[in-house]
Write an enzyme that holds these catalytic residues in place. Structure first.
Site, PDB file in Angstrom:
ATOM      1  N   ASP A 194       0.844  -1.199   0.000  1.00 12.63           N
ATOM      2  CA  ASP A 194       0.000   0.000   0.000  1.00 12.63           C
ATOM      3  C   ASP A 194       0.879   1.249   0.000  1.00 12.63           C
ATOM      4  O   ASP A 194       1.651   1.472   0.936  1.00 12.63           O
ATOM      5  CB  ASP A 194      -0.883  -0.029   1.255  1.00 12.63           C
ATOM      6  CG  ASP A 194      -1.944   1.065   1.246  1.00 12.63           C
ATOM      7  OD1 ASP A 194      -1.956   1.883   0.307  1.00 12.63           O
ATOM      8  OD2 ASP A 194      -2.760   1.088   2.190  1.00 12.63           O
ATOM      9  N   GLU A 220      -1.755  -1.065  -3.773  1.00 11.88           N
ATOM     10  CA  GLU A 220      -2.875  -0.196  -3.390  1.00 11.88           C
ATOM     11  C   GLU A 220      -2.478   1.278  -3.491  1.00 11.88           C
ATOM     12  O   GLU A 220      -1.405   1.662  -3.032  1.00 11.88           O
ATOM     13  CB  GLU A 220      -3.265  -0.557  -1.959  1.00 11.88           C
ATOM     14  CG  GLU A 220      -4.515   0.130  -1.457  1.00 11.88           C
ATOM     15  CD  GLU A 220      -5.024  -0.557  -0.187  1.00 11.88           C
ATOM     16  OE1 GLU A 220      -5.125  -1.816  -0.162  1.00 11.88           O
ATOM     17  OE2 GLU A 220      -5.290   0.141   0.803  1.00 11.88           O
ATOM     18  N   GLU A 246     -10.441   3.433  -1.095  1.00 11.70           N
ATOM     19  CA  GLU A 246     -10.677   3.857   0.280  1.00 11.70           C
ATOM     20  C   GLU A 246     -10.917   5.362   0.383  1.00 11.70           C
ATOM     21  O   GLU A 246     -11.502   5.830   1.354  1.00 11.70           O
ATOM     22  CB  GLU A 246      -9.513   3.440   1.191  1.00 11.70           C
ATOM     23  CG  GLU A 246      -8.224   4.192   0.920  1.00 11.70           C
ATOM     24  CD  GLU A 246      -7.128   3.800   1.892  1.00 11.70           C
ATOM     25  OE1 GLU A 246      -6.507   2.754   1.670  1.00 11.70           O
ATOM     26  OE2 GLU A 246      -6.897   4.534   2.864  1.00 11.70           O
ATOM     27  N   HIS A 296     -12.492  -2.054   1.887  1.00  9.52           N
ATOM     28  CA  HIS A 296     -11.437  -1.467   2.725  1.00  9.52           C
ATOM     29  C   HIS A 296     -12.007  -1.291   4.127  1.00  9.52           C
ATOM     30  O   HIS A 296     -13.143  -0.850   4.291  1.00  9.52           O
ATOM     31  CB  HIS A 296     -11.041  -0.097   2.156  1.00  9.52           C
ATOM     32  CG  HIS A 296     -10.147   0.694   3.053  1.00  9.52           C
ATOM     33  ND1 HIS A 296     -10.632   1.634   3.957  1.00  9.52           N
ATOM     34  CD2 HIS A 296      -8.801   0.688   3.210  1.00  9.52           C
ATOM     35  CE1 HIS A 296      -9.611   2.169   4.612  1.00  9.52           C
ATOM     36  NE2 HIS A 296      -8.497   1.616   4.177  1.00  9.52           N
TER      37      HIS A 296
HETATM   38 MG   LIG Z   1      -4.829   1.740   2.005  1.00  6.15          MG
END
Ligand SMILES: [Mg+2]
Length: 378
Positions: A194, A220, A246, A296
């Protein structure tokens, strides 16, 4: 069944000094979110979460939603999303309107389920699975000593074989962290990384190519959420699945991610995307375009419970019959009592698997005394 009251309950937790957790954008010590408590004339209570601070959510609820929701039949929940684009009009797509809507919508689905005696996933179109694969979010940047391997080891010891780690502080460091995670997790584990939108496309492409040897299941937010052209550039020049969602709010933002397969995986947060009603619309668009849906979750236990119900209902189509892809749900492993302590029985991801609760509504019982302990406006 008519709604008689909507209450916004801000809750918060602050980590001790020096123990802040980081992603590529910086360190944070405090978490704040908002529970929505919706009551009906017959005394039934529904719970939802707007994943935004209560100081913002409460005035948004008062200004744009209270009049429409009080007196409403929870069966009409699905119309509220359209209303949110109609009545606040210029503000409908905004982050805080969609967050407030999310909390109210989930609370209304909780009430619908309680009235019908059915879990929300059944009312959303039926259960597709009874268990979900839990993945651990871990290997945060820390303010203190670098305990990267230790964080992943703790998740593995809990039984997780899918792990997401923070990267995004330069390619060499990204490679170092991914190597530690892969070695700790083993060859068969599922590893996600991420970047929290910290890179420009060129930097993201460099890092993603450098990480190819670590068999990454998804990258991500390689670039900022607003940078759709950046997503297209990264995706066209790399060969690892790209995920985002998200920080996207409402179906129109998700449509831009889904159209032309700008990403491979969309990650609606049930406390931000518009709630269960909107998440279902997003999932329908995504599966139609052969984009995967993986919620998420960095929320309190209420948002987590909503994500679990949603994940249980998402269609597998298009099928991947011979190489099945599990429905992954995120379980942050950082210290957060808002996730562990506000339910009578918390959802347990140990062993890396979650059994979908079948109790009515979002399937969990909120411990109101525990909620009071974390109230941020008292
Ligand atoms: Mg994230």
């Amino acid at each position: 069944m008519r709604v008689t009251d909507v209450e916004v309950i801000p809750i918060a937790h602050t980590l001790p000094e020096g123990e802040g957790l980081g992603d590529a954008r910086g360190f944070g010590r405090s978490r704040s979110t908002s529970l929505l408590r919706v009551e009906t004339a017959d005394g039934q209570v529904g719970w939802g979460e707007a994943f935004a601070p209560g100081s913002v959510v409460a005035p948004v609820v008062d200004e744009f939603f209270r009049d429409a929701v009080v007196g409403m039949d929870p069966l009409d929940a699905e119309g509220l999303a359209a209303e949110s684009y109609t009545d606040p009009y210029h503000f409908g797509a905004s982050a805080f309107v969609q967050s407030a809507l999310s909390g109210i919508d989930v609370a209304l689905w909780d009430l619908r389920g309680k009235e019908a005696g059915e879990p929300a996933y059944r009312l959303l179109g039926g259960g597709r699975r009874e268990t979900l694969t839990a993945y651990a979010s871990t290997m945060y940047f820390t303010e203190g000593e670098d305990d990267a391997a230790e964080q992943v080891r703790a998740a593995v010891d809990e039984g997780f074989d899918a792990v997401k780690i923070k990267i995004g502080s330069g390619t060499d460091e990204d490679v170092r962290r991914a190597r530690i995670a892969r070695e700790t997790l083993g060859d068969d584990g599922r590893l996600m990384v991420d970047i929290n939108g910290n890179y420009r496309p060129r930097q993201a492409i460099e890092t993603i190519k450098a990480l190819e040897e670590f068999d990454v299941a998804w990258v991500e937010e390689p670039v900022p959420p607003e940078n759709y052209s950046g997503y297209r550039e990264v995706k066209s020049r790399t060969d690892v699945p790209i995920a985002a969602g998200e920080a996207h709010y409402g179906r129109f933002a998700f449509k831009r991610l889904i159209d032309d397969r700008t990403v491979d995986v969309v990650q609606p947060n049930l406390g931000r995307c518009g709630g269960l009603s909107e998440a279902r619309r997003i999932a329908d668009m995504a599966t139609t375009e052969n984009v995967a849906v993986r919620p998420h979750v960095w929320n309190s236990a209420v948002g987590l419970a909503a994500a679990v119900q949603f994940a249980a209902s998402v269609d597998d189509y298009p099928h991947v019959r011979h190489v099945p892809e599990p429905m992954l749900v995120e379980f942050d492993r950082s210290d957060n009592p808002l996730r562990e302590e506000i339910l009578a029985s918390p959802i347990d991801p140990s062993g890396g698997e979650v059994t979908v609760p079948t109790d009515p509504g979002i399937g969990v019982e909120v411990d109101e005394e525990a909620v009071e302990r974390y109230r941020a406006d008292g």
